[in-house]
Design an enzyme around this catalytic site. Sequence first.
Site, short mmCIF file in Angstrom:
data_model
loop_
_atom_site.label_atom_id
_atom_site.label_comp_id
_atom_site.label_asym_id
_atom_site.label_seq_id
_atom_site.Cartn_x
_atom_site.Cartn_y
_atom_site.Cartn_z
CD GLU A 290 1.96 7.86 0.58
OE1 GLU A 290 2.75 7.90 -0.37
OE2 GLU A 290 0.64 8.40 1.11
CE LYS A 353 2.67 4.16 -3.62
NZ LYS A 353 2.40 5.59 -4.05
CB CYS A 407 -0.42 5.20 -1.41
SG CYS A 407 -1.28 6.85 -2.65
#
Length: 532
Positions: A290, A353, A407
């Site tokens: 990430e 995301k 994440c």
Amino acid sequence: MATSFPDPTGDRWDWFSDAAEKLGSRTGWSRRGLAVGLGVIAAAALPPIHAVPVLLVSFPCLIWLINGAPNWKRAFWDGWWFGLGHFTAGLYWIAHSLLVDLRFAWLIPFAVLCIPAVIGFYIGAVTALARLAPAGVSRTVVFAALWTCFEWLRGQLFTGFPWNSIGSVWAFSDIAMQLAAYVGILGLGLLTVFASASLATIAKRKPTVRWRQLIPFIASVVILFGVGGLRLTVGEPVQFEQNTHLRIVQPNIPQRLKWLRSRRDEHLQNYLDLSRGSSDRPITLLIWPETAVPFVMTRDAKYRKISATAAPENGLLLTGSVRTTDRNVKPFKIWNSLHAVSPRGEIVMTHDKFHLVPFGEYIPFSRFLKTHLGLEKITAGRTDFSPGPGPRTIKLMNIPSFSPLICYEVIFQDGIIGPGERPKWLLNITNDAWFGTSSGPFQHFAMARFRSVEQGLPLIRAANTGISAVIDPYGRVIRKLSLNTRGKIDSALPSPLRKKTLYSSVGDMPVLIIAITVIIALIWRRRRDDQP
């Protein structure tokens, strides 16, 4: 001096009853301190300690507190204090993220205590409602069912925070984890709480046959390890994709150094050095974690071209990166993204995301908190991240379809796979450098493994400072890089199980329906029996 002998007619187990009554009759700060301590003890069962036997003490003692509570209000505060201790001990690592930028250090007492204090209300609701159920096995059953329902609610309300589901205590055991393929981590937690709390019934005075009080516990253990052992024994063997060979890069860059412009070239060279080099088989997919690159991939053509030199020939580089609109576009927006980059430096896929971290990537209730309290998100920049459209299955040339999770999206057991075609594998890119050397990265890793078990899909994990891993569709770790380690993993991509798991087809609803039905039935029975 007269010598006293135990009464041969007495029950040698009566000391359990005496202890339970003494514990339940405590008052004031002695009672509150006990509840906090029991919550802290229960947290020791979580990753990375996995001291699961402590639950055989903490949950029965909590039941005894409920039994001794004069009313549901007292029981509520017993649960709240338990939750405060449990979540403070389990989530202390949040403090590490506030030390990366010392401007936020003043928030540590509030974050470490206020977040558990809020989440503690879920446990308070569990114990308050359990007090309404008949004492004994019925109360134990209701308690476990309520814990399950409110744990599900914790993962749904206020954007959701299902971190440290009680079922994650079994991440140390490949066998015990397998029950999640049928009932999910939620159902595994239901069995765990019920088995542990059921031991509270041994304090019942003068039972007909004492050993019968152990039947629920023994049956739960048999189910847990029997089902898991059978699944691993007779389940289909794990296969590997013959034409997909991965390289996962773990650069181990400390968060304090990650975004320094003076270190940009050094960090990029770190990635390039790990990405290059020989392999037993030609690499077809290179994976960076990430926000791996210290620049905006979509806007910096120079550094994008340099990064692309590491992409395998006839393959792709998958990397996390911040994505933004052009500066002259209003309103200015920013995303936490995953890009697929070709060897020619072309971005052939972008995924944003969709489940953002409150206070980390955006400020909830921002008009009030930013304007009146001056709060900022702990990541760099004043602009809140924007959410992406949601989960989806991505198809790229010469690569089996996959579903990306950036994440902490991986901690949510539902909503990780989008509509349409089912993916062949899950990709989790993350940066756990925020949490330092604490329990946080281990807990995050454990929850990622459960997603593999539940879905019957392999999961590939790339983490900046660890834990990076290749996980098979049974949740077993094939290869990994430990926390705070620099290195790379070369591995073939495991294939998904041919048959979908039960959980991937039905989700949490069956467990929730059973739990709610049990709660209503047993509490109604108590109300009916209390009527004259």
